[in-house]
Write an enzyme that holds these catalytic residues in place. Structure first.
Site, PDB file in Angstrom:
ATOM      1  N   SER A 120      33.213 -42.882  72.395  1.00 41.10           N
ATOM      2  CA  SER A 120      32.227 -43.830  71.867  1.00 41.10           C
ATOM      3  C   SER A 120      32.530 -44.150  70.409  1.00 41.10           C
ATOM      4  O   SER A 120      33.044 -43.299  69.669  1.00 41.10           O
ATOM      5  CB  SER A 120      30.844 -43.180  71.964  1.00 41.10           C
TER       6      SER A 120
ATOM      7  N   TYR B  76      25.046 -35.491  70.951  1.00 40.76           N
ATOM      8  CA  TYR B  76      25.786 -36.404  71.841  1.00 40.76           C
ATOM      9  C   TYR B  76      27.104 -36.821  71.189  1.00 40.76           C
ATOM     10  O   TYR B  76      28.177 -36.737  71.784  1.00 40.76           O
ATOM     11  CB  TYR B  76      24.936 -37.638  72.177  1.00 40.76           C
TER      12      TYR B  76
ATOM     13  N   LYS C 169      31.405 -36.047  72.115  1.00 41.57           N
ATOM     14  CA  LYS C 169      32.505 -37.010  72.247  1.00 41.57           C
ATOM     15  C   LYS C 169      33.668 -36.596  71.342  1.00 41.57           C
ATOM     16  O   LYS C 169      34.828 -36.610  71.738  1.00 41.57           O
ATOM     17  CB  LYS C 169      32.032 -38.424  71.912  1.00 41.57           C
TER      18      LYS C 169
END
Ligand code: NAD
Ligand code: UD1
Length: 330
Positions: free
Chosen positions: A124, A148, A152
């Protein structure tokens, strides 16, 4: 190729399955339905005429996942399966670290064990942190503000280290910008559970009358009209980017931004939605949302140069197809 698509019934995964089948690949889907519905499999059948092999499994479970590798000669893995709600990741960090990191490790191990040399990972733009725009793949990554985003970053690192130590294991890390829209058939699209956090699903819920109005988070940013600017990318363009990424896999690890390279403000997107779809979207300007960045968009030139891929669809197609899917599901 025989391609294992984890999270293949989710938003981006399902659109990628369609494009893989269109390009004559055989798709095997693994999904535990934590954020998707089994009926998507029938929709994929309706769109493509082919019903992919489906395993309802959790890809953090090494034994269940190994069955897929013994049942099929897998040539490549596209790993979408993951939890993705930023706010929830702050409330439930361990769930996010466990799900998103263990899945990446289980799949990498199985690739090494079964000689699978192509791995595409859903990363992302959030990994860039508050960098200068446009975001370029060579930038030093700045801190992320939530678990989150960390999952990644850490997944990228796990895959880089694994590839470096195992030269036959090639990895493309794809950093997505803001995926929106839906398949033009209106059969598959973004269908979040509960109250959506992201802009486009919220706009469609307001247009449908399920929410009274959109809150626009801040109009005092140093941007074109004071509202936040993002690089929205049509999910079908994104899906096509995955076909290019698995077909044009180089040696070792490569990182690609998948965006359009163009920023659009909140009000530009809302006004395009109203104009193209002929519906009203009442909104109100409210305060800024904590953790938001004023503006970011991709330098998307590397993917074009090396993968021969470029986003073709603009904001008008994105708002049209997002609404098309929502209307179909009223
Ligand atoms: P999604 O929630 O629609 O799809 C993810 C799918 O993975 C779901 O079908 C879910 O049921 C499945 N899943 C989750 N954990 C699993 C597990 N342990 N085992 C098996 N299946 C599991 O999300 P999406 O928008 O399609 O995102 C796909 C990937 O792209 C995610 O990794 C996400 O973090 C990443 N990503 C998404 C965005 C975005 O804005 N949508 C942006 C950047 C990156
Ligand atoms: C979010 C995630 C990010 C993820 C990205 C793509 C956060 C903090 N970040 O970022 O990790 O990679 O989605 O899916 O959630 N907006 C409104 N009103 C709303 C919703 C959004 O005005 O009800 C504005 C936001 O302030 C922002 C823009 O719309 O300016 C886009 O927001 P959103 O869709 O949540 O995406 P990101 O903030 O880019």
């Amino acid at each position: 190729m025989n391609i294992l698509v984890t999270g293949g019934l989710g938003f981006i995964g399902s659109h990628t399955v369609v494009e893989l089948i269109k390009n004559n690949h055989t798709v095997i889907i693994a999904d535990n339905l934590v954020n998707s519905k089994l009926e998507v499999l029938d929709k994929l059948h309706q769109i493509t005429g082919i019903k992919p092999t489906f395993y309802q499994i959790d890809v953090t479970d090494a034994d269940q996942t190994e069955r897929v590798f013994t049942d099929h000669q897998i040539d490549g893995v596209i790993h979408f399966a993951g939890l993705k709600a930023v706010g929830e990741s702050v409330a439930k960090p361990l769930e996010y670290y466990y799900n998103n990191l263990v899945s990446t490790m289980v799949l990498s191990r199985l690739c090494l064990k079964y000689g699978v040399g192509k791995f595409v990972f859903s990363s992302s733009a959030t990994v860039y942190g508050e960098n200068e725009v446009p975001f370029v793949e060579t930038m030093t990554l700045l801190p992320t503000t939530n678990p989150y985003g960390e999952t990644k970053k850490i997944s990228e690192r796990i895959l880089e280290d694994t590839s470096r130590a195992n030269p036959g294991f090639s990895v493309n890390l794809l950093r997505y910008f803001n995926p929106v829209g839906a398949h033009e058939s209106g059969l598959i699209g973004e269908d979040p559970n509960g109250i959506p956090n992201n802009l486009m699903p919220f706009v469609t819920k307001v247009a449908k009358g399920e929410m009274p109005r959109l809150s626009v988070f801040g109009d005092d940013y140093p941007t074109v009209d004071g509202t936040g600017v993002r690089d929205y990318i049509h999910v079908v363009d994104l899906a096509e980017g995955h076909v290019a990424a698995i077909e044009k896999m180089g040696e070792g690890v490569s990182v690609y931004n998948l965006g359009t390279g163009k920023g659009t403000s909140v009000l530009e997107l809302v006004n395009a939605f109203i104009e193209v779809n002929g519906v009203d979207v009442p909104y109100k300007i409210v305060g800024r949302r904590a953790g938001d960045i004023a503006e970011f968009y991709a330098d998307a030139s590397k993917a074009e140069r090396e993968l021969g891929w470029k986003a073709k669809r603009g904001i008008r197609e994105m708002v049209r197809d997002a609404w098309g899917f929502e209307k179909n599901n009223m």
